[in-house]
Design an enzyme around this catalytic site. Structure first.
Site, mmCIF file in Angstrom:
data_model
loop_
_atom_site.group_PDB
_atom_site.id
_atom_site.type_symbol
_atom_site.label_atom_id
_atom_site.label_comp_id
_atom_site.label_asym_id
_atom_site.label_seq_id
_atom_site.Cartn_x
_atom_site.Cartn_y
_atom_site.Cartn_z
ATOM 1 N N CYS A 1 15.651 0.239 13.564
ATOM 2 C CA CYS A 1 15.038 1.511 13.960
ATOM 3 C C CYS A 1 16.117 2.583 13.940
ATOM 4 O O CYS A 1 17.167 2.406 14.565
ATOM 5 C CB CYS A 1 14.458 1.385 15.365
ATOM 6 S SG CYS A 1 14.018 2.966 16.103
ATOM 7 N N GLY B 1 -16.739 10.770 2.613
ATOM 8 C CA GLY B 1 -16.177 9.526 2.108
ATOM 9 C C GLY B 1 -15.908 8.471 3.149
ATOM 10 O O GLY B 1 -14.879 7.806 3.131
ATOM 11 N N THR B 2 -16.851 8.301 4.085
ATOM 12 C CA THR B 2 -16.695 7.223 5.067
ATOM 13 C C THR B 2 -18.018 6.478 5.241
ATOM 14 O O THR B 2 -19.086 7.084 5.180
ATOM 15 C CB THR B 2 -16.180 7.754 6.420
ATOM 16 O OG1 THR B 2 -15.997 6.666 7.319
ATOM 17 C CG2 THR B 2 -17.114 8.788 7.030
ATOM 18 N N SER B 3 -17.933 5.179 5.451
ATOM 19 C CA SER B 3 -19.132 4.333 5.523
ATOM 20 C C SER B 3 -19.792 4.374 6.892
ATOM 21 O O SER B 3 -20.893 3.850 7.060
ATOM 22 C CB SER B 3 -18.745 2.883 5.205
ATOM 23 O OG SER B 3 -17.758 2.434 6.133
ATOM 24 N N ILE C 1 -4.676 6.488 6.015
ATOM 25 C CA ILE C 1 -3.245 6.409 6.339
ATOM 26 C C ILE C 1 -2.394 6.849 5.142
ATOM 27 O O ILE C 1 -1.176 6.762 5.188
ATOM 28 C CB ILE C 1 -2.878 4.981 6.819
ATOM 29 C CG1 ILE C 1 -3.220 3.926 5.786
ATOM 30 C CG2 ILE C 1 -3.533 4.695 8.165
ATOM 31 C CD1 ILE C 1 -2.796 2.507 6.185
ATOM 32 N N GLN D 1 -9.309 9.308 8.761
ATOM 33 C CA GLN D 1 -9.119 7.893 9.101
ATOM 34 C C GLN D 1 -8.098 7.268 8.140
ATOM 35 O O GLN D 1 -7.667 6.148 8.339
ATOM 36 C CB GLN D 1 -10.455 7.148 8.984
ATOM 37 C CG GLN D 1 -11.528 7.642 9.928
ATOM 38 C CD GLN D 1 -12.894 7.062 9.580
ATOM 39 O OE1 GLN D 1 -13.254 5.980 10.018
ATOM 40 N NE2 GLN D 1 -13.630 7.776 8.748
ATOM 41 N N HIS E 1 -5.876 7.171 12.554
ATOM 42 C CA HIS E 1 -5.543 5.746 12.370
ATOM 43 C C HIS E 1 -4.101 5.533 11.941
ATOM 44 O O HIS E 1 -3.739 4.456 11.471
ATOM 45 C CB HIS E 1 -6.486 5.103 11.336
ATOM 46 C CG HIS E 1 -7.896 4.974 11.814
ATOM 47 N ND1 HIS E 1 -8.937 4.701 10.959
ATOM 48 C CD2 HIS E 1 -8.449 5.106 13.044
ATOM 49 C CE1 HIS E 1 -10.064 4.649 11.654
ATOM 50 N NE2 HIS E 1 -9.803 4.888 12.918
ATOM 51 N N ARG F 1 0.841 -1.207 0.000
ATOM 52 C CA ARG F 1 0.000 0.000 0.000
ATOM 53 C C ARG F 1 0.873 1.252 0.000
ATOM 54 O O ARG F 1 0.535 2.252 -0.647
ATOM 55 C CB ARG F 1 -0.946 -0.021 1.189
ATOM 56 C CG ARG F 1 -1.993 -1.139 1.090
ATOM 57 C CD ARG F 1 -2.889 -1.189 2.285
ATOM 58 N NE ARG F 1 -3.662 0.028 2.442
ATOM 59 C CZ ARG F 1 -4.319 0.333 3.560
ATOM 60 N NH1 ARG F 1 -4.283 -0.503 4.587
ATOM 61 N NH2 ARG F 1 -5.005 1.454 3.655
HETATM 62 N N1 APR Z 1 -16.651 9.977 -3.272
HETATM 63 C C1 APR Z 1 -17.326 9.969 -2.080
HETATM 64 N N2 APR Z 1 -17.527 8.843 -1.341
HETATM 65 C C2 APR Z 1 -17.035 7.694 -1.830
HETATM 66 C C3 APR Z 1 -16.354 7.621 -3.083
HETATM 67 C C4 APR Z 1 -16.163 8.843 -3.804
HETATM 68 N N3 APR Z 1 -15.528 8.862 -4.962
HETATM 69 N N4 APR Z 1 -16.009 6.310 -3.316
HETATM 70 C C5 APR Z 1 -16.479 5.595 -2.249
HETATM 71 N N5 APR Z 1 -17.105 6.425 -1.376
HETATM 72 C C6 APR Z 1 -17.730 6.081 -0.085
HETATM 73 C C7 APR Z 1 -18.362 4.693 -0.052
HETATM 74 O O1 APR Z 1 -19.709 4.749 -0.478
HETATM 75 C C8 APR Z 1 -18.245 4.325 1.430
HETATM 76 O O2 APR Z 1 -19.380 4.780 2.149
HETATM 77 O O3 APR Z 1 -16.702 6.038 0.862
HETATM 78 C C9 APR Z 1 -17.007 5.105 1.898
HETATM 79 C C10 APR Z 1 -15.780 4.229 2.155
HETATM 80 O O4 APR Z 1 -16.079 3.393 3.230
HETATM 81 P P1 APR Z 1 -15.005 2.302 3.758
HETATM 82 O O5 APR Z 1 -14.448 1.574 2.621
HETATM 83 O O6 APR Z 1 -15.700 1.558 4.832
HETATM 84 O O7 APR Z 1 -13.815 3.202 4.355
HETATM 85 P P2 APR Z 1 -13.772 4.025 5.735
HETATM 86 O O8 APR Z 1 -15.134 4.481 6.151
HETATM 87 O O9 APR Z 1 -12.737 5.052 5.602
HETATM 88 O O10 APR Z 1 -13.263 2.883 6.757
HETATM 89 C C11 APR Z 1 -13.075 3.250 8.095
HETATM 90 O O11 APR Z 1 -12.177 1.096 8.617
HETATM 91 O O12 APR Z 1 -11.030 -0.584 7.701
HETATM 92 C C12 APR Z 1 -10.957 0.397 8.643
HETATM 93 O O13 APR Z 1 -9.103 1.580 9.516
HETATM 94 C C13 APR Z 1 -9.842 1.378 8.348
HETATM 95 O O14 APR Z 1 -9.889 3.796 8.395
HETATM 96 C C14 APR Z 1 -10.591 2.648 7.978
HETATM 97 C C15 APR Z 1 -11.915 2.486 8.698
#
Ligand code: APR
Length: 229
Positions: free
Chosen positions: A132, A171-173, A89, A87, A105, A55
């Site tokens: 290190c 952009g978070t679920s 990295i 969130q 995170h 990554r």
């Molecule tokens: N624009 C806006 N939103 C978007 C786009 C985009 N182009 N593409 C995807 N999304 C949305 C998706 O619909 C989803 O709701 O972004 C969200 C991504 O969700 P996850 O994949 O669950 O990522 P995230 O919410 O950041 O995960 C949280 O979970 O796995 C752990 O530590 C990891 O920081 C991460 C945490």
């Protein structure tokens, strides 16, 4: 205005960084238990190191997008009245121009030594077991907060949420706590809450307002609105 912005993997999706839970997400190809827990690192360190090395190397092939750059413009306009919490990295907020980013995170660009507990920039793949740079021990791990570990700077985040007039989630679920709970904390402190996401998140019902679409379009438009106002 005192604004707290929380971003997730969706803000970097248009840059080519995979999200976690979407169709082609990282957690489709890997089990969390295999690569994102302290137990996994104890059990199969090489698999875990290789996962984050891959990554990290992929970051050099992607660039910030208009959403990252729009938030950097907002920082310039608001200064300390904006707290940007991510969130993610990846380093796309910083490469997009943001200077004060809370990586709750962790970060792919630094390593954490499990002997001296100090952080240092990653100079080579950690799978090569480099020493290190601070204490010389070959005990570096990815500087990432794994499931079951405490996120960073939670006091600073909660202080800002308690004072916020606006909370915006991009952009978070809303699947992972404590980040998924920030909207309720901000709302109960009287903040206006807005979700900018491709589709409704698991916590969409907690927001006063939700706009769905691509972050690369929604975020610059929202920042323009705010700065015009
Ligand atoms: N624009 C806006 N939103 C978007 C786009 C985009 N182009 N593409 C995807 N999304 C949305 C998706 O619909 C989803 O709701 O972004 C969200 C991504 O969700 P996850 O994949 O669950 O990522 P995230 O919410 O950041 O995960 C949280 O979970 O796995 C752990 O530590 C990891 O920081 C991460 C945490």
């Amino acid at each position: 205005m005192r604004i707290v912005v929380l971003t997730g993997a969706g803000i970097s999706a248009e840059s080519g960084v995979p999200t976690f839970r979407d169709a082609d997400g990282l957690w489709e190809g890997h089990r969390v238990e295999d690569v994102a827990t302290p137990q996994a690192f104890a059990w199969q360190p090489d698999v875990v190191q290789a996962f984050y090395d891959t990554r990290r190397a992929a970051l050099d092939a992607v660039d910030p997008n208009p959403a990252h750059r729009a938030l950097a413009r907002l920082e310039q306009a608001l200064g300390k009245d904006l707290l940007l919490v991510t969130q993610n990295i990846d380093d796309l907020h910083e490469r997009g121009g943001s200077t004060d980013v809370v990586h709750m995170h962790g970060s792919l660009r630094t390593a954490l030594c499990t002997t001296c507990h100090q952080r240092s920039p990653v100079a080579e793949p950690l799978l090569a077991d480099p020493p290190c740079p601070r204490c010389g021990h070959r005990t570096l791990r990815p500087d990432v907060v794994w499931f079951g570990e405490l996120p960073h700077e939670m006091d600073r985040i909660h202080d800002a949420l308690a004072e916020a007039t606006h909370f915006v989630s991009i952009g978070t679920s809303g699947a992972v706590y404590p980040a998924a709970g920030f909207v309720q904390v901000a709302r109960s402190a009287g903040a206006h809450t807005l979700e900018l996401n491709l589709k409704p998140s698991e916590g969409t019902g907690y927001f006063h307002e939700a706009r769905h679409g691509f972050a690369g379009e929604l975020v610059p438009r929202w920042v323009d609105e705010l700065l015009d106002r």
